[in-house]
Design an enzyme around this catalytic site. Structure first.
Site, PDB file in Angstrom:
ATOM      1  N   VAL A  99       0.949  -1.127   0.055  1.00  0.00           N
ATOM      2  CA  VAL A  99      -0.054   0.013  -0.065  1.00  0.00           C
ATOM      3  C   VAL A  99       0.783   1.294  -0.121  1.00  0.00           C
ATOM      4  O   VAL A  99       0.416   2.510  -0.247  1.00  0.00           O
ATOM      5  CB  VAL A  99      -0.932  -0.129   1.266  1.00  0.00           C
ATOM      6  CG1 VAL A  99      -2.090  -1.088   0.818  1.00  0.00           C
ATOM      7  CG2 VAL A  99      -0.245  -0.086   2.580  1.00  0.00           C
ATOM      8  N   TYR A 131       7.652   4.371  16.013  1.00  0.00           N
ATOM      9  CA  TYR A 131       6.459   3.768  16.242  1.00  0.00           C
ATOM     10  C   TYR A 131       5.380   4.851  16.781  1.00  0.00           C
ATOM     11  O   TYR A 131       4.177   4.886  16.035  1.00  0.00           O
ATOM     12  CB  TYR A 131       6.241   2.406  16.440  1.00  0.00           C
ATOM     13  CG  TYR A 131       4.999   1.707  16.421  1.00  0.00           C
ATOM     14  CD1 TYR A 131       4.365   1.363  15.359  1.00  0.00           C
ATOM     15  CD2 TYR A 131       4.099   1.510  17.658  1.00  0.00           C
ATOM     16  CE1 TYR A 131       3.331   0.842  15.301  1.00  0.00           C
ATOM     17  CE2 TYR A 131       3.031   0.898  17.723  1.00  0.00           C
ATOM     18  CZ  TYR A 131       2.467   0.417  16.696  1.00  0.00           C
ATOM     19  OH  TYR A 131       1.172  -0.160  16.553  1.00  0.00           O
ATOM     20  N   SER A 185       4.728   7.781  14.653  1.00  0.00           N
ATOM     21  CA  SER A 185       3.580   7.437  13.249  1.00  0.00           C
ATOM     22  C   SER A 185       2.281   7.300  13.684  1.00  0.00           C
ATOM     23  O   SER A 185       1.116   7.707  13.120  1.00  0.00           O
ATOM     24  CB  SER A 185       4.176   6.271  12.733  1.00  0.00           C
ATOM     25  OG  SER A 185       3.731   4.938  13.446  1.00  0.00           O
ATOM     26  N   LYS A 186       2.205   6.617  14.964  1.00  0.00           N
ATOM     27  CA  LYS A 186       0.597   6.439  15.453  1.00  0.00           C
ATOM     28  C   LYS A 186       0.112   7.873  15.853  1.00  0.00           C
ATOM     29  O   LYS A 186      -1.113   7.932  15.939  1.00  0.00           O
ATOM     30  CB  LYS A 186       0.394   5.365  16.378  1.00  0.00           C
ATOM     31  CG  LYS A 186       0.923   3.862  15.801  1.00  0.00           C
ATOM     32  CD  LYS A 186      -0.107   3.468  14.980  1.00  0.00           C
ATOM     33  CE  LYS A 186       0.116   2.058  14.003  1.00  0.00           C
ATOM     34  NZ  LYS A 186      -0.919   1.789  13.284  1.00  0.00           N
ATOM     35  N   SER A 224      -2.878   2.964  17.855  1.00  0.00           N
ATOM     36  CA  SER A 224      -2.209   2.389  18.839  1.00  0.00           C
ATOM     37  C   SER A 224      -2.369   2.890  20.086  1.00  0.00           C
ATOM     38  O   SER A 224      -2.437   4.331  20.043  1.00  0.00           O
ATOM     39  CB  SER A 224      -0.846   1.952  18.447  1.00  0.00           C
ATOM     40  OG  SER A 224      -0.172   1.252  19.608  1.00  0.00           O
TER      41      SER A 224
END
Length: 300
Positions: A108, A198, A201-202, A185
């Protein structure tokens, strides 16, 4: 049978108990029954990324259970997607037909893949009612030594691909007054050491959710997110944990999550399908923790 609820009327001298018919408030018996759980009965079309495993696969199966009869399942592993398709059909009580489950493979982060997902869905089904952005990865390591390449990979998969696919779906979601559910998350709303990229990004997914919700609200399109805690999937093993490390990680989750255990994919899927359904018709811009209380506690 008429159902009454007890309310109180205040006057300057006394409190008077009043019994008001429940349907006065728009909740008749049939209404209570229908609104008690998520359901889909209007030929909705759901597009789900990351559907070959984990939360994405769990969401696809739950949608099929609840009556969605047209699915586009996107993922990288065609064999795993076929397993998800098979389970969806089995769990739908024969309402979902194989020809109405569109399987699309690819990365994607490739814009052409995202465009193909939308084009093929519209070509086959003519509309998009629900978009679930579930594709994602995790990588760990301290900022001091984590490569910028890891940062780029996390942001490309967890954020950029979500933005691109959602942009392509927006014109179709406006037509159906549809719904977007982003899989974020607990790391988006709480900070954790050694998974900084991470978490970033969330957090970006969370802010994207809120801002997009404001932009699309005038068009009747709702945008929400789920923020899972530790859930038993393969994402952490794919992120570098070996079997022993993962067992220890799940054991640790019993202490870090107030409910005393890691979550299951179906528990997150329940939240996703609810947010996508008409039962959540007055919810948009919500970040919805499904984390056993993890977001409430301090590090320990």
């Amino acid at each position: 049978m008429m159902i009454f609820i007890k309310t109180k009327s205040l006057s300057s001298l006394f409190v008077k108990t009043i019994y008001t018919p429940l349907n006065t408030f728009g909740f008749g018996r049939a209404s209570l029954r229908v609104r008690s759980m998520a359901s889909f009965t209007n030929g909705e079309v759901a597009v789900i990324t990351g559907a070959s495993s984990g939360i994405g696969a769990g969401a696809a199966i739950k949608f099929a259970q609840l009556g969605v009869t047209k699915l586009c399942l996107a993922g990288r592993n065609v064999d795993a997607l076929k397993e998800t398709q098979k389970t969806c059909i089995e769990m739908s009580n024969d309402k979902l037909k194989e020809e109405n489950v569109l399987l699309l493979t690819g990365d994607v982060t490739d814009v052409s893949i995202s465009k193909n997902i939308v084009d093929k869905t519209i070509e086959k089904f003519g509309q998009i009612d629900i978009l679930v952005n579930s594709a994602g990865i995790i990588k760990s390591g301290p900022f001091e030594t984590s490569s910028v390449a890891n940062f780029d990979e996390l942001m490309n998969i967890n954020v950029r691909s979500v933005v691109v696919l959602t942009q392509l779906c927006i014109p179709h979601l406006k037509k159906t007054k549809g719904s977007v559910v982003n899989v974020s998350s607990v790391n988006g709303i709480r900070s954790f050491a050694n998974v900084g990229y991470y978490c970033m990004s969330k957090a970006a997914v969370d802010m994207f959710t809120k801002c997009l919700a404001l932009e699309l609200a005038p068009d009747g399109v709702r945008v929400n997110a789920v923020n899972p805690g530790v859930v038993v999937t393969n994402i952490h093993k794919r992120g570098g944990m070996d079997d022993e490390q993962y067992r220890g990680f799940l054991e640790r989750a019993k202490q870090t999550h107030p409910l005393g255990r890691p979550g299951e994919t179906e528990e997150v899927a329940n939240a996703i399908t609810f947010l996508a359904s008409k039962q959540a018709s007055f919810m948009t811009g919500n970040l919805t923790p499904v984390d056993g209380g993890r977001n409430c506690v301090c590090p320990r």
